[in-house]
Design a protein around this motif. Structure first.
Motif, PDB file in Angstrom:
ATOM      1  N   LEU A  68       0.838  -1.206   0.000  1.00  0.00           N
ATOM      2  CA  LEU A  68       0.000   0.000   0.000  1.00  0.00           C
ATOM      3  C   LEU A  68       0.870   1.252   0.000  1.00  0.00           C
ATOM      4  N   VAL A  69       1.852   1.282   0.890  1.00  0.00           N
ATOM      5  CA  VAL A  69       2.712   2.457   1.006  1.00  0.00           C
ATOM      6  C   VAL A  69       3.481   2.677  -0.303  1.00  0.00           C
ATOM      7  N   ALA A  70       3.978   1.571  -0.883  1.00  0.00           N
ATOM      8  CA  ALA A  70       4.765   1.689  -2.113  1.00  0.00           C
ATOM      9  C   ALA A  70       3.871   2.122  -3.278  1.00  0.00           C
ATOM     10  N   ARG A  71       2.666   1.543  -3.351  1.00  0.00           N
ATOM     11  CA  ARG A  71       1.818   1.847  -4.497  1.00  0.00           C
ATOM     12  C   ARG A  71       1.348   3.293  -4.480  1.00  0.00           C
ATOM     13  N   TYR A  72       0.936   3.796  -3.310  1.00  0.00           N
ATOM     14  CA  TYR A  72       0.352   5.132  -3.255  1.00  0.00           C
ATOM     15  C   TYR A  72       1.337   6.199  -2.788  1.00  0.00           C
ATOM     16  N   ASN A  73       2.619   5.831  -2.678  1.00  0.00           N
ATOM     17  CA  ASN A  73       3.640   6.803  -2.269  1.00  0.00           C
ATOM     18  C   ASN A  73       3.310   7.493  -0.963  1.00  0.00           C
TER      19      ASN A  73
ATOM     20  N   LEU B  48       3.815   8.398   3.086  1.00  0.00           N
ATOM     21  CA  LEU B  48       4.936   8.514   4.011  1.00  0.00           C
ATOM     22  C   LEU B  48       4.655   7.729   5.283  1.00  0.00           C
TER      23      LEU B  48
ATOM     24  N   VAL C 266       7.287   5.164   6.542  1.00  0.00           N
ATOM     25  CA  VAL C 266       7.902   4.684   5.308  1.00  0.00           C
ATOM     26  C   VAL C 266       9.278   4.047   5.562  1.00  0.00           C
TER      27      VAL C 266
ATOM     28  N   VAL D  96       8.705   0.600   6.282  1.00  0.00           N
ATOM     29  CA  VAL D  96       8.297  -0.092   5.060  1.00  0.00           C
ATOM     30  C   VAL D  96       9.519  -0.477   4.225  1.00  0.00           C
TER      31      VAL D  96
ATOM     32  N   LEU E  72       5.796  -8.550  -7.309  1.00  0.00           N
ATOM     33  CA  LEU E  72       5.651  -7.142  -7.682  1.00  0.00           C
ATOM     34  C   LEU E  72       4.247  -6.839  -8.198  1.00  0.00           C
ATOM     35  N   GLY E  73       3.385  -7.855  -8.218  1.00  0.00           N
ATOM     36  CA  GLY E  73       2.017  -7.630  -8.693  1.00  0.00           C
ATOM     37  C   GLY E  73       1.906  -7.551 -10.203  1.00  0.00           C
TER      38      GLY E  73
END
Lengths: 458, 458
Positions: A223-228, A230, A247, A250, A344-345
């Motif tokens: 979630l954090v990586a996909r939506y950038n 913090l 982050v 993460v 990586l989806g």
């Protein structure tokens, strides 16, 4: 301070330790970042690790160094400290780091230390220790900057001014209602640019993505990586805001998961690291070799079945390693591509036919090319085949080239299919991508290779 | 929205595309996050990718979707768009995303598009395209929140209020002198809690870690990860502040580097992905199979040397796969542990002797255990050895158990040593951890195995 600067730091520390230059060491310890000190510890002898740690002048810095150190090193330091010292260090740490440290200790000692903490700290740490280490609860920080919805911007800024540095990375201000439920979020920037008399619920964003304490850390990281983001807020099962995952945590999760996947794919299990003793390492790695072992026994049985063929054409044995080696390599390529794609989806189980189709086609192309080259090499090397076998050179060339090509096609199929099947069955596909693939390729490859050989013998 | 939510979104989009329900699709496109739309595109047919993209109502959102999409998908969209459309989309994008998009296009078309951009955008993009894609310059954003050192806190807050959303993730305020050199940094939080009349150089932190435009992205990622930064400033060779790399870009770098390492270790090269055609994939993977191929030929030559032994004891061939399989697995375990340890900074070349010592000891322990088990199995299976070979069962059992144990020790040595040697030579150790290890293990393992067999034959 990666590489160069780090090497210099290690060298200076070593030199000063040899010289017992404590005052200079303390100077360095004051100036250097705790993460750099933690990295230095990795490269010192056990005895020096303790000496250096004891010199760290600031109690809070001791906590930060422990939090950044490799678990094995942190544990060896803790083992040499008295309970009172640990209590003092832990009271200066962030709640989540404190919990991580206590998790390293034997249960009894951890309980004793928690018992000696101030009430507030003890409750914090106790709650955090209740969550699974790889869940959002296990990695979150309980120090979250949250205010009631009716707070004005002016009051919020005053609260921020009054708050100590404790609030880990406060760049979002979370807004809660009278039940402690998360209802919105403001960035510090929104706070700065808004009218002082506005209330938080007038300026807040109400569409907040949150996770619960039992959300898997991998999902949090995605979630954090996909939506950038913090940070992402964490709620308990009563929907109350109880913490945030930032982050920087993460990033640690992403690295940890990649390491685990790599070790799984290497057939080494996910739990070993570089600091373990040979004995501990062997114990953890042993069970993961079972797949290769039983697979190898399977190959043995099959070759035994074809012993008559082998006695007629001993040269066939010479091409076993290249057949299995090429097959294993293509299988590993396919398995790694698919496993990483899943992580990586980029690949999912719905695309089974397309993914396998592409892998098999790739395997066939590579098999055709290398098969032809191997046929040429075999014809040359065994031009005098009649001298050592009852075969003509072309028969051997045909067998080995068809054998290697078939093995590569099978390997591409197995390498593509296993991770997708494991994923569909809810098992970590990285496990499939390791020795299961190479072992299956060995057995299937050996079988088809000797079948081709036997057919051409008739 | 990983997994479940994402699957639902894909399903709805597919259904609505089939029904040509454009109004509903536009509604979904308005609500969904660009990163989610980009993930949906991955699972649609090429034709539907374009249809969906054309429906995205907002020009800025089109840019964000392109920035988040897999490169292959972004390129296929760009190829179907007119130059004017691309110009319009790029003018709404962040400078660094715009540069990434233009890098996908053939040079001529990219130049034409840059020529049609507004002057300011063209300069931005042109400068960014001049940096290597895997350098700090290549991943930085040129939109950085920087102010002169004499600015007051009040003025800084006013500037922040006047600025548009353009400033990507402004959580640090950088302070520059009259030459544009970076001299300090303030967090937004410091700004909020400081007196309005204070000047920036009174409240700023002067100890700023920065990188230069040509710093390798891996070094940037290590700095951000080690010190838990949210962003790191980038300076040019005249020490002027020219951009920042934010933590979300660092997450992408960390994932990218892990993927590259995994593919290298799988002997697949670092440049392939799941979206390539079988033909493209085969072309990229072919050269990486050469190590396995030549290694396999080496094994063939060695087995040929021992052909006389093999003709006397055909059963030896049956244990080739298990010997090489177990050795390969131990070698891959060691190589992966060491390579990952190097990547994470936990192992360095100075520790050569300690690392290799531990790996060899582990290999010896594992070799002893599996060697004994294999001796028992071989004695049982070949209890009637005299019927098929000129050997007694104990000779075969001794050969295969010593062979597999020796191969595992050699493999542990090779797997530990290769990555460290490659690292010292300045070559990516992940390359060493792939087929080079398994192939070397094959050749050395075969040799020692047949040598033991020949000795026992005498």
């Amino acid at each position: 301070m990666p590489s160069q600067g780090q090497a210099l730091l290690v060298e200076s520390v070593r030199k000063l330790l040899r010289r017992n230059a404590e005052r200079n060491l303390i100077k360095i310890l004051r100036r250097a970042h705790p993460a750099d000190i933690a990295a230095v510890l990795r490269q010192l002898e056990d005895r020096d690790v303790l000496r250096l740690f004891q010199l760290v002048p600031d109690i809070e810095e001791r906590g930060e160094i422990l939090a950044e150190a490799d678990p094995g090193i942190a544990l060896s330091i803790l083992e040499s400290l008295a309970d009172e010292d640990i209590v003092e260090i832990i009271e200066g740490m962030n709640g989540d780091d404190a919990a991580d440290i206590l998790e390293l200790l034997p249960e009894q000692r951890a309980s004793a230390i928690i018992g000696a903490l101030e009430d507030e700290d003890a409750t914090y740490v106790d709650t955090l220790l209740g969550y699974a280490p790889d869940s959002a609860g296990g990695i979150m920080s309980p120090d979250v900057f949250a205010l009631p919805r009716r707070t004005t911007v002016r009051e919020a800024i005053e609260t921020l001014q009054a708050s100590h540095e404790e609030l880990e990375m406060a760049f979002y201000l979370y807004v809660v209602n009278e039940h402690g439920h998360l209802v919105g979020v403001c960035s510090l920037r929104q706070l700065v640019v808004s009218a002082p008399d506005a209330t938080l619920d007038e300026i807040m964003e109400t569409d907040v993505t949150s996770v619960t304490t039992d959300t898997d850390q991998e999902v949090v990281a995605k979630l954090v990586a996909r939506y950038n983001y913090l940070a992402i807020p964490v709620t308990d099962d009563a929907n109350r805001l109880v913490g945030i995952v930032t982050v920087d945590d993460v990033i640690d999760v992403i690295k940890e998961e990649a390491t685990e996947d790599m070790l799984m794919m290497a057939g080494a299990g996910g739990d070993i690291d570089n600091a373990q003793s040979a004995f501990a390492s062997a114990r953890l790695r042993m069970p993961w070799l079972l797949a290769s072992f039983f697979g190898g026994l399977g190959s043995m049985v099959i070759i035994r079945v074809f012993e008559a063929t082998l006695l007629q054409v001993a040269a066939l044995a010479a091409f076993i390693p290249i057949t299995l080696g090429m097959g294993g390599n293509v299988g590993t390529q396919a398995a790694t591509l698919v496993t990483r794609g899943i992580a990586l989806g980029k690949v999912n189980t719905e695309q089974f036919v397309a993914v396998i189709g592409r892998e098999v086609a790739t395997g066939a192309l590579l098999g055709a090319i290398y098969g032809v080259v191997l046929a040429l090499v075999a014809s040359l090397v065994y031009a005098d085949a009649a001298a050592v076998t009852s075969w003509h050179a072309w028969q051997l060339a045909a067998t080995v080239s068809l054998g290697v090509a078939a093995c590569m096609v099978i390997a591409a199929f197995v390498g593509g299919a296993f991770p997708l099947l494991f994923e569909r069955l809810g098992i970590d596909p990285a496990i499939a991508a390791g020795p299961f693939v190479t072992t299956s390729v060995d057995i299937l490859g050996i079988t088809i290779y000797f079948m081709i050989g036997s057919l051409l013998l008739l």
